[in-house]
Design an enzyme around this catalytic site. Structure first.
Site, PDB file in Angstrom:
ATOM      1  N   ASP A 197     -45.583 -47.988  12.069  1.00  0.00           N
ATOM      2  CA  ASP A 197     -45.124 -46.721  11.495  1.00  0.00           C
ATOM      3  C   ASP A 197     -43.752 -46.820  10.869  1.00  0.00           C
ATOM      4  OD1 ASP A 197     -43.747 -46.992  14.106  1.00  0.00           O
ATOM      5  OD2 ASP A 197     -42.970 -45.005  13.614  1.00  0.00           O
ATOM      6  N   PHE A 244     -39.312 -54.514   6.150  1.00  0.00           N
ATOM      7  CA  PHE A 244     -39.904 -53.543   7.069  1.00  0.00           C
ATOM      8  C   PHE A 244     -41.321 -53.230   6.598  1.00  0.00           C
ATOM      9  CE2 PHE A 244     -40.736 -49.452   8.983  1.00  0.00           C
ATOM     10  CZ  PHE A 244     -40.178 -49.587  10.242  1.00  0.00           C
ATOM     11  N   ASP A 251     -40.182 -58.520  16.969  1.00  0.00           N
ATOM     12  CA  ASP A 251     -39.059 -58.609  16.042  1.00  0.00           C
ATOM     13  C   ASP A 251     -37.909 -59.334  16.762  1.00  0.00           C
ATOM     14  OD1 ASP A 251     -37.467 -58.088  13.798  1.00  0.00           O
ATOM     15  OD2 ASP A 251     -36.944 -56.084  14.465  1.00  0.00           O
ATOM     16  N   LYS A 267     -47.039 -47.244  20.535  1.00  0.00           N
ATOM     17  CA  LYS A 267     -48.261 -46.819  19.886  1.00  0.00           C
ATOM     18  C   LYS A 267     -48.759 -47.880  18.898  1.00  0.00           C
ATOM     19  CE  LYS A 267     -46.441 -42.131  19.823  1.00  0.00           C
ATOM     20  NZ  LYS A 267     -45.843 -41.126  18.908  1.00  0.00           N
ATOM     21  N   GLY A 268     -47.832 -48.689  18.391  1.00  0.00           N
ATOM     22  CA  GLY A 268     -48.136 -49.565  17.250  1.00  0.00           C
ATOM     23  C   GLY A 268     -49.329 -50.489  17.415  1.00  0.00           C
ATOM     24  N   GLU A 283     -49.548 -56.722  21.026  1.00  0.00           N
ATOM     25  CA  GLU A 283     -48.424 -56.062  20.347  1.00  0.00           C
ATOM     26  C   GLU A 283     -48.683 -55.990  18.857  1.00  0.00           C
ATOM     27  OE1 GLU A 283     -45.756 -54.459  20.325  1.00  0.00           O
ATOM     28  OE2 GLU A 283     -44.421 -54.921  21.994  1.00  0.00           O
ATOM     29  N   ASP A 284     -48.090 -55.003  18.198  1.00  0.00           N
ATOM     30  CA  ASP A 284     -48.178 -54.944  16.736  1.00  0.00           C
ATOM     31  C   ASP A 284     -47.230 -55.955  16.092  1.00  0.00           C
ATOM     32  OD1 ASP A 284     -45.950 -53.507  17.640  1.00  0.00           O
ATOM     33  OD2 ASP A 284     -46.177 -51.872  16.205  1.00  0.00           O
ATOM     34  N   ARG A 322     -49.363 -45.008  10.031  1.00  0.00           N
ATOM     35  CA  ARG A 322     -50.121 -45.872  10.940  1.00  0.00           C
ATOM     36  C   ARG A 322     -51.570 -46.018  10.491  1.00  0.00           C
ATOM     37  NH1 ARG A 322     -46.882 -46.543  15.553  1.00  0.00           N
ATOM     38  NH2 ARG A 322     -45.670 -44.724  16.169  1.00  0.00           N
TER      39      ARG A 322
HETATM   40  P1  IMP Z   1     -38.230 -55.773  19.152  1.00  0.00           P
HETATM   41  O1  IMP Z   1     -37.868 -55.337  20.522  1.00  0.00           O
HETATM   42  O2  IMP Z   1     -37.041 -55.874  18.242  1.00  0.00           O
HETATM   43  O3  IMP Z   1     -39.067 -57.027  19.111  1.00  0.00           O
HETATM   44  O4  IMP Z   1     -38.991 -54.560  18.523  1.00  0.00           O
HETATM   45  C1  IMP Z   1     -40.294 -54.469  18.346  1.00  0.00           C
HETATM   46  C2  IMP Z   1     -40.638 -53.044  17.970  1.00  0.00           C
HETATM   47  O5  IMP Z   1     -39.831 -52.569  16.857  1.00  0.00           O
HETATM   48  C3  IMP Z   1     -42.054 -53.013  17.472  1.00  0.00           C
HETATM   49  O6  IMP Z   1     -42.952 -52.822  18.535  1.00  0.00           O
HETATM   50  C4  IMP Z   1     -42.019 -51.883  16.468  1.00  0.00           C
HETATM   51  O7  IMP Z   1     -42.234 -50.665  17.126  1.00  0.00           O
HETATM   52  C5  IMP Z   1     -40.627 -51.890  15.897  1.00  0.00           C
HETATM   53  N1  IMP Z   1     -40.558 -52.606  14.607  1.00  0.00           N
HETATM   54  C6  IMP Z   1     -39.868 -53.739  14.339  1.00  0.00           C
HETATM   55  N2  IMP Z   1     -40.044 -54.121  13.059  1.00  0.00           N
HETATM   56  C7  IMP Z   1     -40.886 -53.220  12.484  1.00  0.00           C
HETATM   57  C8  IMP Z   1     -41.462 -53.088  11.161  1.00  0.00           C
HETATM   58  O8  IMP Z   1     -41.265 -53.881  10.208  1.00  0.00           O
HETATM   59  N3  IMP Z   1     -42.267 -52.004  10.980  1.00  0.00           N
HETATM   60  C9  IMP Z   1     -42.547 -51.107  11.964  1.00  0.00           C
HETATM   61  N4  IMP Z   1     -42.044 -51.204  13.214  1.00  0.00           N
HETATM   62  C10 IMP Z   1     -41.206 -52.243  13.475  1.00  0.00           C
HETATM   63 MG    MG Z   2     -44.419 -51.574  19.135  1.00  0.00          MG
END
Ligand code: IMP
Ligand code: MG
Length: 181
Positions: free
Chosen positions: A162, A155, A106, A46-47, A102-103, A168
């Protein structure tokens, strides 16, 4: 102060909107398409939905919009294990120029799964645009074509991001006390 535990604004609404305009202008120049080749913009739910809504209005190209949602097993982050598609695209991306929105990237595990999955569908070109890029925690090596802001380990919530599905709707991006590293 809203949200509960509000700590510190990291990016104001004005900073976000000015960076989004820059990204849109850059994408417009780079992805200027052949006539008849319409850009497929894919928002990750959703982000990514708020960022996508603003970004597409800053892109001056013919484009379509589609959404995809994935969920990770056993927790909020893909780092905990497998990933599965909970909402798939409604249109084909075969031989199309695709921009994934993408939002935040990470660890990169979510995005690398999505890239592998979408590559198999035969797009002509597959590019990635993320609002936030946290390279310090990257596990999966990835090429990110467009990135709004480099961020640290904190974070962040707001502008689509979220914490426990809340916050959000903030116009800015901030830290929340007691959440994150
Ligand atoms: P990845 O697979 O570790 O790159 O995760 C990415 C997903 O983790 C993002 O799409 C977010 O949904 C969530 N996420 C990672 N860091 C944050 C943050 O600081 N705030 C909110 N959501 C986060
Ligand atoms: Mg996301």
């Amino acid at each position: 102060m809203y949200p509960k535990g509000f700590d510190r604004v990291v990016f104001t609404a004005e900073e976000i909107s000015s960076r989004v305009r820059e990204l849109g202008a850059q994408i417009t120049v780079d992805l200027r398409q052949d006539p008849g080749n319409t850009l497929a913009v894919i928002g990750m739910l959703k982000g990514g939905f708020i960022f996508l809504a603003d970004l597409i209005r800053a892109i001056e190209l013919d484009l379509t919009v589609d959404f995809m949602a994935i969920s990770s097993y056993g927790g909020a982050s893909a780092s905990s294990g497998g990933v599965r598609i909970v909402k798939d695209l409604s249109e084909s991306i075969f031989e199309r120029d695709v921009l994934i929105v993408e939002d935040i990237v990470d660890t990169g595990l979510t995005l690398s799964y999505i890239l592998r999955n979408l590559r198999e569908r035969g797009p002509r070109e597959l590019k990635v645009c993320t609002l936030l890029n946290r390279t310090a925690r990257r596990i999966a090596p990835l090429q990110i074509d467009y990135s709004g802001f480099e961020i640290g380990e904190e974070f962040l919530v707001g502008y689509g991001l979220d914490h426990l599905q809340m916050s959000r709707n903030l116009r800015y991006i901030c830290t929340v006390r007691g959440v994150g590293p």
